[in-house]
Design an enzyme around this catalytic site. Structure first.
Site, PDB file in Angstrom:
ATOM      1  N   LYS A  12     -15.360   1.117   6.856  1.00 19.42           N
ATOM      2  CA  LYS A  12     -13.964   0.680   6.738  1.00 19.42           C
ATOM      3  C   LYS A  12     -13.654  -0.554   7.586  1.00 19.42           C
ATOM      4  CE  LYS A  12     -10.709   3.849   6.685  1.00 19.42           C
ATOM      5  NZ  LYS A  12     -10.056   3.645   5.382  1.00 19.42           N
TER       6      LYS A  12
ATOM      7  N   TYR B  74       0.848  -1.200   0.000  1.00 19.56           N
ATOM      8  CA  TYR B  74       0.000   0.000   0.000  1.00 19.56           C
ATOM      9  C   TYR B  74       0.878   1.243   0.000  1.00 19.56           C
ATOM     10  CZ  TYR B  74      -2.676   3.876   1.863  1.00 19.56           C
ATOM     11  OH  TYR B  74      -3.223   5.123   2.059  1.00 19.56           O
TER      12      TYR B  74
END
Length: 330
Positions: free
Chosen positions: A177, A139
């Site tokens: 999330k 990421y």
């Protein structure tokens, strides 16, 4: 003129849409991954012109289907730092971002995008310099790689490119999330479910609950984005954090005291909360040893030099507001 927000149904994107609405901006094309249909809930109280899937959007934007676009707020990305599918991460965070950037440059649209403090990895300095950038996961690498593209493009760009390295963002509209939601969100839900908040014990020279992060309210994140939107002559890559490192104890203690205040109970000191079992420390997990950042703190020098002079909310201010908002949603 039209505004576009990618990741518009996500956490930060939805807050930017709402902030634009509060300024009277409603000609907004909201873009997201529509395979997760339930994310629309973040946009129910927002005013937009259209809601498009991310794949359709890139093709149509490149063709100029949307007419004159003033700005694109590019918040769409996979933000799961635990994701290990490198192909997915690079397609979603790097190549997709390049396609949006190229279309903005071709059409002269402002491009304001989400970078990440994950680029710094295990560094102990958090300044926008290549020498301290060493991401620890794919990421962070996907964000790092795109920032390098931006650095190469910036000198000859004819329109604004502004990237923001978000630190630990918390606030409304992050419920979807799940495990990647903020510590404040999880502390709130844990306290409501169990009557206590659990934090990591001592580790790497930090006392129990004293590992620190630069926790920044999504309110401030939206304000910084809009400041640069108002100043299209300002380009660059900027840290977006408060410039303060505060311990996890501050988050937990504020969550506890705000929920107590809502029940008309007096505030307690951290020591009293621990003594009464409202905050509990658990052994630091072996799986995280050597992979855990015990300290992050944004260097704000470049952001302040660009002219952004508004104060940032402290954890005590921002988390108090957030807990009251969460309580109103239950």
């Amino acid at each position: 003129m039209t505004l576009i927000v990618t990741g518009a149904a996500g956490f930060i994107g939805a807050n930017i849409v709402k902030a634009l609405n509060e300024r009277g901006e409603t000609r907004i094309i909201a873009v997201d991954n529509l395979t997760r249909a339930d994310k629309f809930k973040n946009l129910v109280d927002c005013e937009i012109d259209d809601y498009l899937d991310k794949t359709e959007f890139v093709e149509r934007f490149a063709r100029g289907d949307f007419g004159k676009v003033r700005a694109v707020f590019h918040e769409g990305a996979c933000s799961d730092t635990m994701e290990t599918d490198g192909r997915y991460m690079m397609d979603n965070n790097f190549r997709y971002s390049r396609a949006v950037l190229d279309a903005c440059l071709a059409q002269g649209a402002q491009f304001l995008y989400a970078s990440s403090a994950a680029i710094y990895g295990g560094s102990t300095r958090f300044v926008e310099e290549r020498s301290v950038e060493a991401p620890l996961n794919v990421y962070g690498y996907s964000k790092f790689l795109f920032d390098q593209v931006v650095r190469r493009v910036l000198p000859n760009a004819k329109s604004q490119i502004a990237g923001f390295r978000y630190f630990n963002v918390y606030g409304p509209r992050e419920t979807h999330k799940g495990r990647m939601a903020s510590v404040a969100f999880h502390n709130f839900n844990q306290f409501r479910a169990e009557g206590k908040v659990k934090l990591f014990g001592e580790y790497n020279g930090y006392a129990a609950g004293e590992q620190t992060r630069d926790f920044v309210s999504v309110e401030d994140v939206a304000k910084v984005n809009l400041f640069f939107f108002d100043h299209p002559e300002k380009s660059g890559i900027f840290n977006l954090g408060t410039g303060r490192a505060q311990p996890f104890n501050d988050i937990a203690s504020t969550v506890v005291n705000t929920l107590r205040a809502l029940d008309n109970l007096p505030p307690l000191t951290l020591a009293q909360q621990v003594e009464q079992g409202l905050i509990e420390y658990v052994p630091f997990p072996d799986a995280l040893r050597g992979k855990y950042q015990c300290f992050t703190q944004a260097d704000q020098t470049k952001l302040r030099a660009a002219g952004y002079d508004a104060p940032f909310l402290t954890v005590q201010e921002g988390v108090d507001r957030y807990v009251r908002w969460l309580s109103g949603q239950v």
